[in-house]
Scaffold this active site. Sequence first.
Site, mmCIF file in Angstrom:
data_model
loop_
_atom_site.group_PDB
_atom_site.id
_atom_site.type_symbol
_atom_site.label_atom_id
_atom_site.label_comp_id
_atom_site.label_asym_id
_atom_site.label_seq_id
_atom_site.Cartn_x
_atom_site.Cartn_y
_atom_site.Cartn_z
ATOM 1 N N ASP A 198 24.472 35.037 12.167
ATOM 2 C CA ASP A 198 25.393 35.653 13.113
ATOM 3 C C ASP A 198 24.754 36.863 13.788
ATOM 4 O O ASP A 198 24.189 37.733 13.121
ATOM 5 C CB ASP A 198 26.670 36.083 12.365
ATOM 6 C CG ASP A 198 27.652 36.791 13.263
ATOM 7 O OD1 ASP A 198 28.242 36.127 14.134
ATOM 8 O OD2 ASP A 198 27.817 38.020 13.100
ATOM 9 N N GLU A 257 22.757 32.434 16.096
ATOM 10 C CA GLU A 257 23.680 32.726 17.191
ATOM 11 C C GLU A 257 22.968 33.646 18.175
ATOM 12 O O GLU A 257 22.879 34.857 17.970
ATOM 13 C CB GLU A 257 24.961 33.393 16.692
ATOM 14 C CG GLU A 257 25.974 33.578 17.813
ATOM 15 C CD GLU A 257 26.956 34.728 17.587
ATOM 16 O OE1 GLU A 257 27.943 34.806 18.333
ATOM 17 O OE2 GLU A 257 26.721 35.560 16.684
#
Length: 558
Positions: A198, A257
């Site tokens: 992330d 991401e």
Amino acid sequence: MNTWYDQAIIYQIYPKSFQDSDGDGIGDLNGIRQRIPYLQDLGINAVWLNPVFVSPQVDNGYDVANYYAIDERMGTMADMQALIHELHEAGIRIILDFVLNHTSDQHPWFQDASRNVKSIYRDHYIFFGHHHKRPNNWRSFFGGSVWSPDPAGTGQSYFHLFDQHMPDLNWANAEVRRAMGDVAEFWLNKGIDGLRLDAFIHIAKVDLAQNYPTLESQQEPVIAEPFFANLPNVQRWLRPFCAQIKADFPNTFILGEAASANVNLAVDYTSQHNKLMDSVITFRYFTEDTTQLDTSIPAQYQPKPLDFAKFKQTQVVWQQTLAGVSLPTLYWGNHDMARLATRVAHSAIQARSLAVLMYLQRGIPIIYYGEELGLENLTLPDAKAFSDPSVPRFIAAAVDAGYTQEAALAMVNATHKLPARGPMTWDATTNSGFTSGTPWLVGKRSSRTHVVEQQHDPHSSLAFYKQLIALKKRSVFQTGSFRLLSTGPDSYVYLRQTDKAIAVVAVALSDKTVNLRLPAGDYQAVLIVGDATLSEETLTLSADSAAVFIQEKERAKP
């Protein structure tokens, strides 16, 4: 080298909203276990779980307070291990969301660092400045400054790119890099198959004393993304992290991401010689048409249709640039955006056609839970329900500009990410079979659709997705080359080709009938959405329709 994730078809599960097993209104790990037969029947072969670690839930689990334990609202470590085992028994891999840019301010590291300036964890975070002054003018993604006062009272500030309760880790510190590697290997030892990194693009920052140039009259903090996104040290610091994972667990899928990364950065992040990630998720796919925006109100929550002409350009650039490098991710929605059926598609037919367009391209599909049912955003009742200070500000500005409260709220419901996180709809009972209690997120849906209603209907959205997923598993859509054909703005047509087969995927992008000239061939229709007619080499697609044809090549004679 072929790996399992080269053929992955991923189903994203937002655990809080998938299935509640204990009646507290919050989805959990045992709820997911209950639905493994559904996942298996759908045909996917991997799931990605949003964070399930211990968290105060300031940002729905992305504020981690303990990386080594399961949040009690999600279950226990025993539940997690049972889930991993049962998914594997069903032939389904599991990918965990790994938050490595920041922690919760309740994490023991930050608790100690913010109480004691001599703490061994002080340098795990970014403390900077003096005399209680903000070191620079950078703005947080969650609003306001990236700086908050040091709780230790030193006059310094601590850095948080997101909420003030989510301090950024200091990846310049080798101990932080080592600790994050330890966390990753802990979970890989538990048997997980992949990690979604992330916000990894933000782990490096420029000189913290550097202001971002603005207009002289601008006093408020500004988004200074070039100063904290995709900087060279991101690759430098992540390379040993990723290399160690691959050395110890060679079959691990590392998915990054890379929200704002362009296609050339995607090449850097995923090329084999760089020894970083296997694939990345980008937010650069969806080019919106902003020409009709009302300039009297903020643009943030105004609905913006997809600019299909630019979308075609973007897709082919990503497809061709990554050819021979890595597999792009293919998706229409996730927990950070409004749902496909709300944001882009104006009909159920178009939603299915757009799924055909996206998922049969070269790459790894990631299907957001409920998309297979045609779920739309929830309609939340008022601004307070969003728990987002930007929402009442937008509504107030819209009302001042002459909009009604209802119209302003409708715009937010159509564009905000929270209504896309509504509970999964399993049946026609109270709360759609998601929970026996009160769901953590309550809202209305414009149409009632659920699994039980669709699972025995051969014409349902669910039946269509099963067919599409089965089609994606054919070799021509797994390993075939990709070439977008030159057609007008009202269609999207591409070829997938191997030495044994050629496939044509054609999708109408307008509300008008489209006539297309296909390459010569003896095609067999394998999937039709809406109305399509192939006469010799001319394909006629009605509005929003799609068609997929395959020609198997004759085997070469010896």
